[in-house]
Design a protein around this motif. Sequence first.
Motif, PDB file in Angstrom:
ATOM      1  N   LYS A   6      14.180  42.775   2.379  1.00 45.30           N
ATOM      2  CA  LYS A   6      13.085  43.594   2.928  1.00 45.30           C
ATOM      3  C   LYS A   6      12.244  42.779   3.912  1.00 45.30           C
ATOM      4  N   GLN A   7      12.033  41.512   3.585  1.00 45.08           N
ATOM      5  CA  GLN A   7      11.235  40.679   4.488  1.00 45.08           C
ATOM      6  C   GLN A   7      11.987  40.403   5.787  1.00 45.08           C
ATOM      7  N   ARG A   8      13.303  40.230   5.699  1.00 48.92           N
ATOM      8  CA  ARG A   8      14.104  40.034   6.914  1.00 48.92           C
ATOM      9  C   ARG A   8      14.134  41.313   7.745  1.00 48.92           C
ATOM     10  N   LEU A   9      14.161  42.473   7.069  1.00 48.68           N
ATOM     11  CA  LEU A   9      14.107  43.752   7.787  1.00 48.68           C
ATOM     12  C   LEU A   9      12.753  43.899   8.498  1.00 48.68           C
ATOM     13  N   SER A  10      11.681  43.486   7.826  1.00 48.35           N
ATOM     14  CA  SER A  10      10.354  43.530   8.446  1.00 48.35           C
ATOM     15  C   SER A  10      10.316  42.660   9.701  1.00 48.35           C
ATOM     16  N   LEU A  11      10.964  41.506   9.633  1.00 50.87           N
ATOM     17  CA  LEU A  11      11.027  40.638  10.809  1.00 50.87           C
ATOM     18  C   LEU A  11      11.831  41.305  11.925  1.00 50.87           C
ATOM     19  N   ALA A  12      12.930  41.965  11.547  1.00 53.46           N
ATOM     20  CA  ALA A  12      13.744  42.684  12.544  1.00 53.46           C
ATOM     21  C   ALA A  12      12.905  43.745  13.247  1.00 53.46           C
ATOM     22  N   ARG A  13      12.101  44.476  12.471  1.00 55.64           N
ATOM     23  CA  ARG A  13      11.225  45.493  13.059  1.00 55.64           C
ATOM     24  C   ARG A  13      10.211  44.856  14.022  1.00 55.64           C
ATOM     25  N   THR A  14       9.760  43.644  13.672  1.00 60.80           N
ATOM     26  CA  THR A  14       8.748  42.951  14.475  1.00 60.80           C
ATOM     27  C   THR A  14       9.295  42.485  15.823  1.00 60.80           C
ATOM     28  N   ILE A  15      10.605  42.189  15.887  1.00 62.00           N
ATOM     29  CA  ILE A  15      11.178  41.651  17.136  1.00 62.00           C
ATOM     30  C   ILE A  15      12.066  42.660  17.871  1.00 62.00           C
ATOM     31  N   ILE A  16      12.102  43.918  17.394  1.00 68.47           N
ATOM     32  CA  ILE A  16      13.027  44.910  17.961  1.00 68.47           C
ATOM     33  C   ILE A  16      12.789  45.107  19.468  1.00 68.47           C
ATOM     34  N   HIS A  17      11.545  44.976  19.902  1.00 76.31           N
ATOM     35  CA  HIS A  17      11.194  45.241  21.306  1.00 76.31           C
ATOM     36  C   HIS A  17      11.176  43.958  22.152  1.00 76.31           C
ATOM     37  N   GLU A  18      11.741  42.869  21.606  1.00 79.23           N
ATOM     38  CA  GLU A  18      11.833  41.572  22.294  1.00 79.23           C
ATOM     39  C   GLU A  18      10.472  41.056  22.778  1.00 79.23           C
ATOM     40  N   PRO A  19       9.545  40.844  21.836  1.00 80.90           N
ATOM     41  CA  PRO A  19       8.228  40.326  22.227  1.00 80.90           C
ATOM     42  C   PRO A  19       8.347  38.872  22.695  1.00 80.90           C
ATOM     43  N   ILE A  20       7.330  38.413  23.438  1.00 80.69           N
ATOM     44  CA  ILE A  20       7.338  37.010  23.872  1.00 80.69           C
ATOM     45  C   ILE A  20       6.478  36.147  22.952  1.00 80.69           C
ATOM     46  N   LEU A  21       5.636  36.807  22.140  1.00 74.34           N
ATOM     47  CA  LEU A  21       4.802  36.082  21.178  1.00 74.34           C
ATOM     48  C   LEU A  21       4.936  36.750  19.816  1.00 74.34           C
ATOM     49  N   LEU A  22       5.282  35.937  18.820  1.00 74.06           N
ATOM     50  CA  LEU A  22       5.497  36.436  17.465  1.00 74.06           C
ATOM     51  C   LEU A  22       4.391  35.888  16.564  1.00 74.06           C
ATOM     52  N   LEU A  23       3.688  36.790  15.850  1.00 75.02           N
ATOM     53  CA  LEU A  23       2.587  36.415  14.963  1.00 75.02           C
ATOM     54  C   LEU A  23       2.986  36.762  13.533  1.00 75.02           C
ATOM     55  N   LEU A  24       3.179  35.748  12.704  1.00 73.65           N
ATOM     56  CA  LEU A  24       3.687  35.949  11.344  1.00 73.65           C
ATOM     57  C   LEU A  24       2.652  35.470  10.330  1.00 73.65           C
ATOM     58  N   ASP A  25       2.152  36.393   9.503  1.00 70.08           N
ATOM     59  CA  ASP A  25       1.123  36.053   8.519  1.00 70.08           C
ATOM     60  C   ASP A  25       1.758  35.963   7.133  1.00 70.08           C
ATOM     61  N   GLU A  26       1.878  34.747   6.630  1.00 66.16           N
ATOM     62  CA  GLU A  26       2.455  34.490   5.296  1.00 66.16           C
ATOM     63  C   GLU A  26       3.811  35.187   5.109  1.00 66.16           C
ATOM     64  N   PRO A  27       4.772  34.957   6.006  1.00 63.46           N
ATOM     65  CA  PRO A  27       6.025  35.727   5.925  1.00 63.46           C
ATOM     66  C   PRO A  27       6.918  35.356   4.748  1.00 63.46           C
ATOM     67  N   VAL A  28       6.736  34.151   4.157  1.00 65.43           N
ATOM     68  CA  VAL A  28       7.626  33.775   3.036  1.00 65.43           C
ATOM     69  C   VAL A  28       6.920  33.882   1.687  1.00 65.43           C
ATOM     70  N   SER A  29       5.745  34.493   1.687  1.00 65.06           N
ATOM     71  CA  SER A  29       4.982  34.631   0.446  1.00 65.06           C
ATOM     72  C   SER A  29       5.784  35.407  -0.600  1.00 65.06           C
TER      73      SER A  29
END
Length: 316
Positions: free
Chosen positions: A145-168
Amino acid sequence: MAKELAVRTRGLTKQFDRHLAVHDLDLEIATGEVYGLIGPNGAGKTTLIRMLAAAEEPTTGEIFINGDRLLRDHSNPNLKRRLGYLPDDFPLYDDLTVWDYLDYFARLYRLQEPRRTRRLRDVLELVQLSHKRNSAIATLSRGMKQRLSLARTIIHEPILLLLDEPVSGLDPIARMQFREIIKVLREAGMTILISSHVLSDLAELCTSVGIMELGYLVESASLKDLYRRLSRQQIVVATLGSLDALQAELRNHSSVEGYEIVPGTQQVRVQFSGGAEESAVLLRSLVAAGIPLTEFHCTQEDLETIFLKLGHKQAS
């Protein structure tokens, strides 16, 4: 030549009633960096990330993303398209399949065919979920689920990625999988800001770190510079013989600042101020003194030790 900045803030401040969450913060993150944000709960990390993601209005101060100013009281649609933001509590839609979930967000970002389908395939391959494309999200493990959330975050090919406690809350294997994906994104040139309590992960991933305490950015430097300035070298020495004889020999060397015996072992942890040449001299002298060594190796204090030391310094 100065590096281009992906993030620059000036005097960034956020106040909630009487509580000052972020105080007069000046932050610079160069393009292509992986910047780790460290600090205890309540330090202001999440508030800072939310302001950078345009999800929270600053009270005062300015934010620039790749040179463009984030305007207050505006929706900033063009800037937001360049951002990927993964908060620590973003909801997943359990009834949807993995593919439909990603497709939904790709359409929100107005990705057109055939690019949309191609992008979904690429992202699912990157996060190692291609085999789950038709599975309901409810059936996925926490790590998936966390990897899917990351996929959703980068789907639009952003140039800046902001990750808040992603491995919690992830287990060690899921954390390792997540870490490997971040490394791929780093190698692709994406700028990433990541906050985490798992400092060993940050030490492995980051090029620079910022340390926050009570809303202040108390330290911001490259990892290399931080280690050089704040990490003391240690030498671990173990002997088959007398610990008294080993200690007596250690006291003869000016580069030995102190030492401690590891309880229940024949091992001594030496605080050492010298470089490689001095450690070679120490090793030769211990051998020459007839100390039967079973171990002699140099280590450095890790990021966690540096953080605790800095926090103690702030408190005192």
